[in-house]
Scaffold this motif. Structure first.
Motif, PDB file in Angstrom:
ATOM      1  N   ARG A 172       0.836  -1.212   0.000  1.00 36.43           N
ATOM      2  CA  ARG A 172       0.000   0.000   0.000  1.00 36.43           C
ATOM      3  C   ARG A 172       0.867   1.258   0.000  1.00 36.43           C
ATOM      4  O   ARG A 172       0.516   2.261  -0.600  1.00 36.43           O
ATOM      5  CB  ARG A 172      -0.903   0.018   1.230  1.00 36.43           C
ATOM      6  N   VAL A 173       2.003   1.173   0.726  1.00 36.72           N
ATOM      7  CA  VAL A 173       2.869   2.364   0.844  1.00 36.72           C
ATOM      8  C   VAL A 173       3.574   2.635  -0.487  1.00 36.72           C
ATOM      9  O   VAL A 173       3.748   3.793  -0.881  1.00 36.72           O
ATOM     10  CB  VAL A 173       3.894   2.170   1.985  1.00 36.72           C
ATOM     11  N   GLY A 174       3.963   1.584  -1.217  1.00 38.93           N
ATOM     12  CA  GLY A 174       4.722   1.736  -2.474  1.00 38.93           C
ATOM     13  C   GLY A 174       4.047   2.683  -3.460  1.00 38.93           C
ATOM     14  O   GLY A 174       4.635   3.710  -3.845  1.00 38.93           O
ATOM     15  N   PRO A 175       2.806   2.394  -3.881  1.00 42.24           N
ATOM     16  CA  PRO A 175       2.140   3.303  -4.828  1.00 42.24           C
ATOM     17  C   PRO A 175       1.960   4.709  -4.268  1.00 42.24           C
ATOM     18  O   PRO A 175       2.052   5.694  -4.997  1.00 42.24           O
ATOM     19  CB  PRO A 175       0.772   2.643  -5.055  1.00 42.24           C
ATOM     20  N   THR A 228      -1.770  10.594  -4.500  1.00 39.39           N
ATOM     21  CA  THR A 228      -1.316  10.412  -3.118  1.00 39.39           C
ATOM     22  C   THR A 228      -2.446  10.439  -2.085  1.00 39.39           C
ATOM     23  O   THR A 228      -2.354  11.132  -1.079  1.00 39.39           O
ATOM     24  CB  THR A 228      -0.273  11.512  -2.771  1.00 39.39           C
ATOM     25  N   SER A 229      -3.493   9.688  -2.328  1.00 38.42           N
ATOM     26  CA  SER A 229      -4.622   9.696  -1.399  1.00 38.42           C
ATOM     27  C   SER A 229      -4.316   8.839  -0.171  1.00 38.42           C
ATOM     28  O   SER A 229      -3.776   7.738  -0.289  1.00 38.42           O
ATOM     29  CB  SER A 229      -5.855   9.153  -2.111  1.00 38.42           C
ATOM     30  N   SER A 230      -4.702   9.352   1.001  1.00 38.02           N
ATOM     31  CA  SER A 230      -4.476   8.568   2.220  1.00 38.02           C
ATOM     32  C   SER A 230      -5.366   7.321   2.243  1.00 38.02           C
ATOM     33  O   SER A 230      -5.092   6.371   2.975  1.00 38.02           O
ATOM     34  CB  SER A 230      -4.716   9.425   3.452  1.00 38.02           C
ATOM     35  N   GLN A 231      -6.421   7.323   1.424  1.00 36.99           N
ATOM     36  CA  GLN A 231      -7.292   6.137   1.335  1.00 36.99           C
ATOM     37  C   GLN A 231      -6.515   4.904   0.892  1.00 36.99           C
ATOM     38  O   GLN A 231      -6.825   3.799   1.307  1.00 36.99           O
ATOM     39  CB  GLN A 231      -8.396   6.392   0.325  1.00 36.99           C
ATOM     40  N   GLY A 254      -6.290  -0.087   0.814  1.00 41.05           N
ATOM     41  CA  GLY A 254      -5.636  -0.794  -0.287  1.00 41.05           C
ATOM     42  C   GLY A 254      -5.205   0.192  -1.348  1.00 41.05           C
ATOM     43  O   GLY A 254      -5.798   1.256  -1.518  1.00 41.05           O
ATOM     44  N   ALA A 255      -4.135  -0.212  -2.050  1.00 45.90           N
ATOM     45  CA  ALA A 255      -3.505   0.706  -2.992  1.00 45.90           C
ATOM     46  C   ALA A 255      -4.408   0.979  -4.186  1.00 45.90           C
ATOM     47  O   ALA A 255      -5.341   0.239  -4.464  1.00 45.90           O
ATOM     48  CB  ALA A 255      -2.193   0.110  -3.467  1.00 45.90           C
ATOM     49  N   ALA A 256      -4.064   2.069  -4.850  1.00 41.28           N
ATOM     50  CA  ALA A 256      -4.768   2.405  -6.083  1.00 41.28           C
ATOM     51  C   ALA A 256      -4.519   1.301  -7.100  1.00 41.28           C
ATOM     52  O   ALA A 256      -3.478   0.641  -7.055  1.00 41.28           O
ATOM     53  CB  ALA A 256      -4.191   3.714  -6.612  1.00 41.28           C
ATOM     54  N   ASP A 257      -5.464   1.084  -8.006  1.00 40.98           N
ATOM     55  CA  ASP A 257      -5.217   0.027  -8.990  1.00 40.98           C
ATOM     56  C   ASP A 257      -4.255   0.544 -10.067  1.00 40.98           C
ATOM     57  O   ASP A 257      -3.897   1.722 -10.114  1.00 40.98           O
ATOM     58  CB  ASP A 257      -6.536  -0.514  -9.563  1.00 40.98           C
ATOM     59  N   ALA A 289      -2.352   6.554 -14.851  1.00 39.39           N
ATOM     60  CA  ALA A 289      -2.896   7.900 -15.108  1.00 39.39           C
ATOM     61  C   ALA A 289      -2.039   8.954 -14.403  1.00 39.39           C
ATOM     62  O   ALA A 289      -1.764  10.019 -14.968  1.00 39.39           O
ATOM     63  CB  ALA A 289      -4.334   7.982 -14.627  1.00 39.39           C
ATOM     64  N   ILE A 290      -1.610   8.648 -13.175  1.00 37.04           N
ATOM     65  CA  ILE A 290      -0.801   9.621 -12.418  1.00 37.04           C
ATOM     66  C   ILE A 290       0.557   9.820 -13.095  1.00 37.04           C
ATOM     67  O   ILE A 290       1.022  10.950 -13.279  1.00 37.04           O
ATOM     68  CB  ILE A 290      -0.640   9.134 -10.961  1.00 37.04           C
TER      69      ILE A 290
END
Lengths: 242, 259
Positions: free
Chosen positions: B131-134, B217-220, B225-228, B234-235
């Motif tokens: 989760r931290v990686g992305p 960089t959303s705290s969600q 769980g990480a962004a897909d 896209a980022i």
């Protein structure tokens, strides 16, 4: 060479003005009246789109900060306000806004059902339980436990069995996920039994056992014994707290 | 080509050395310790979801801190270089203006990566690596944009106050423009009023020109769980496009300047 010149190089008027300023500041503060604890009323929440802009895209973090602020609102500097004295319309507004900002957080519904709905004020309790019910419907499989607690409160604190039944039936109808435990899905049967609706309870319990959805042997045994008790002719079943 | 690359790498290395001499890393560590303590205190106040509350507040505070730090470092470093005339000295050497620009940008980007990585290491205390990686990758992209905007603003305004105000204005707008756009087109806005149409038009134009930093960089990601993969692509895509735009603007300004 030293990086700073000695203090004696500073002109005397500068040192005097420094001491004078410090003394005046201390005197000024001693003359000020002491702060008084004044209870502030809970303000209404701003519009959700205003909160979204204020969050700078971090809705989750803002939601959690607001939740901590709301939770601590009863403890204002030097004063403590009972939950029951809060404006529940505003409190519900804030909880609703927080849940919109952080929809996967369980915190607002926990606070609603376990803090704000436990106050000894039936009207406010009902307001809060209704809020839990409404927001349960948005995500039943994740929020069923708060409505289950609401059903328990309606039954035991408010002594309102029809309300408890409404909540328990909502869990049975909407929270159909495999992670929702059977006791929650079966709650409405036992509420019906408490209401004296023995025939309906028997039908539902029998149907549940026949459906095959309950697979745990201990649970089947427990439900079968409850069904047998209901079917027993000697059973006296006066409606309680109707 | 080889000489240009060597010049770029040398300037980047000096920029990184400047970051270390300016105690950038010590400052990051001090902020990490302070904010970590604050998050622990806040977590104690929460009656449920304590870990989620801690990671959410800590990560968003660290994100703001990182942006503030990088924009201050870039602006002050470039400003000092202008005041000390070391930029004139560098450009009097057989180094092209583009090599200087890319060297500085590479150095600042290196500092941004170090800052993002240190923050990521701290967040590993609360959230798993997948989760931290992305989140760290997205923060690094965000910091690249902030560093580039800071360079462009400093070249344009040549003053710390104006440049930093513009950078912060850009950053706040880039993070809120999506919500502002929604309000502008929402049911409360009267589309028949000329003033409303004008304001909505300006907001739409701004939205076209700004990067979608509210998607970064959303705290969600650290909680649920990480962004897909698509979000991350896209980022990265948005960052690359915006960097091309900012590098173009920065070089345009640099080549027009008289020293």
């Amino acid at each position: 060479m030293a990086r700073e010149r000695p203090v004696r190089e500073v002109p005397v008027p500068v040192i005097l003005s420094l001491c004078c300023g410090l003394t005046l500041q201390i005197l000024w503060q001693t003359e000020q009246p002491p702060s008084q604890a004044i209870a502030r009323a809970l303000p209404p929440p701003p519009r959700i789109d205003v909160l979204e802009v204020a969050s700078l895209g971090e809705q989750e973090a803002l939601g959690r900060v607001l939740m901590l602020w709301l939770q601590a609102f009863d403890n204002q500097p030097g004063i403590s306000i009972p939950f029951r004295d809060l404006n529940y319309g505003h409190a519900i507004g804030w909880l609703d806004a927080i849940l919109t900002l952080a929809p996967r957080s369980q915190y607002p519904l926990l606070a609603a059902s376990r803090l704000y709905a436990e106050v000894p004020a039936p009207v406010k309790q009902r307001q809060m339980l209704e809020f839990v019910y409404q927001r349960f419907l948005d995500d039943p499989n994740r929020r069923w436990q708060w409505l289950a607690h609401a059903a328990v409160l309606a039954k035991h604190r408010l002594a309102d069995l029809p309300l408890a039944l409404r909540y328990a039936q909502a869990i049975a109808s909407h929270a159909t996920g495999k992670d929702v435990p059977h006791w929650a899905k079966q709650m409405h049967i036992f509420v019906l039994e408490d209401m004296g609706e023995i025939e309906t309870a028997k039908v539902l319990l029998g149907a549940l056992l026949d459906s095959g959805t309950v697979t745990d042997p201990d649970e089947i045994e427990f439900l079968t014994s409850r069904l047998n008790q209901l079917q027993s002719p000697r059973r006296v079943s006066p409606p309680r707290n109707k | 080509m080889h000489m240009h690359l060597r010049a770029i790498l040398t300037i980047a290395l000096f920029t990184l050395r400047e970051a270390i001499q300016n105690r950038l890393i010590s400052l990051v560590l001090a902020a990490l310790i302070s904010l970590f303590g604050l998050a622990e205190f806040i977590g104690e106040v929460a009656i449920t979801e304590s870990a989620e509350t801690k990671v959410s507040i800590l990560s968003s505070a660290l994100r703001f801190f990182a942006v503030l730090l990088i924009s201050l470092f870039v602006t002050m470093s470039m400003l000092r270089e202008q005041h000390e005339k070391s930029l004139d000295l560098v450009l009097s050497l057989p180094i092209s203006r583009a090599s200087y620009f890319f060297g500085r940008l590479l150095g600042f980007s290196g500092a941004a990566i170090v800052v993002a990585a240190l923050i990521g290491l701290c967040l590993l205390l609360y959230s798993p690596a997948q989760r931290v990686g992305p989140w760290v990758l997205s923060l690094a992209c965000e910091l690249f944009i902030v560093a580039s905007v800071s360079i462009v603003c400093l070249f344009t305004f040549r003053q710390a106050t104006l440049a930093l105000s513009s950078v912060f204005g850009f950053y706040v707008l880039a993070r809120t423009i999506g919500s502002i756009q929604l309000i502008g087109h929402g049911p409360l806005a009267d589309p028949s009023a000329p003033s409303q149409r004008f304001i909505s038009g300006v907001i739409d134009i701004l939205a076209f020109l700004l990067p979608d930093l509210d998607r970064y960089t959303s705290s969600q990601w650290l909680i649920y769980g990480a962004a897909d993969g698509r979000d991350l692509v896209a980022i990265i895509g948005q960052t690359m496009i915006y960097l091309v735009l900012l590098i173009g603007a920065g070089l345009f300004d640099l080549y027009r300047k008289n020293f």
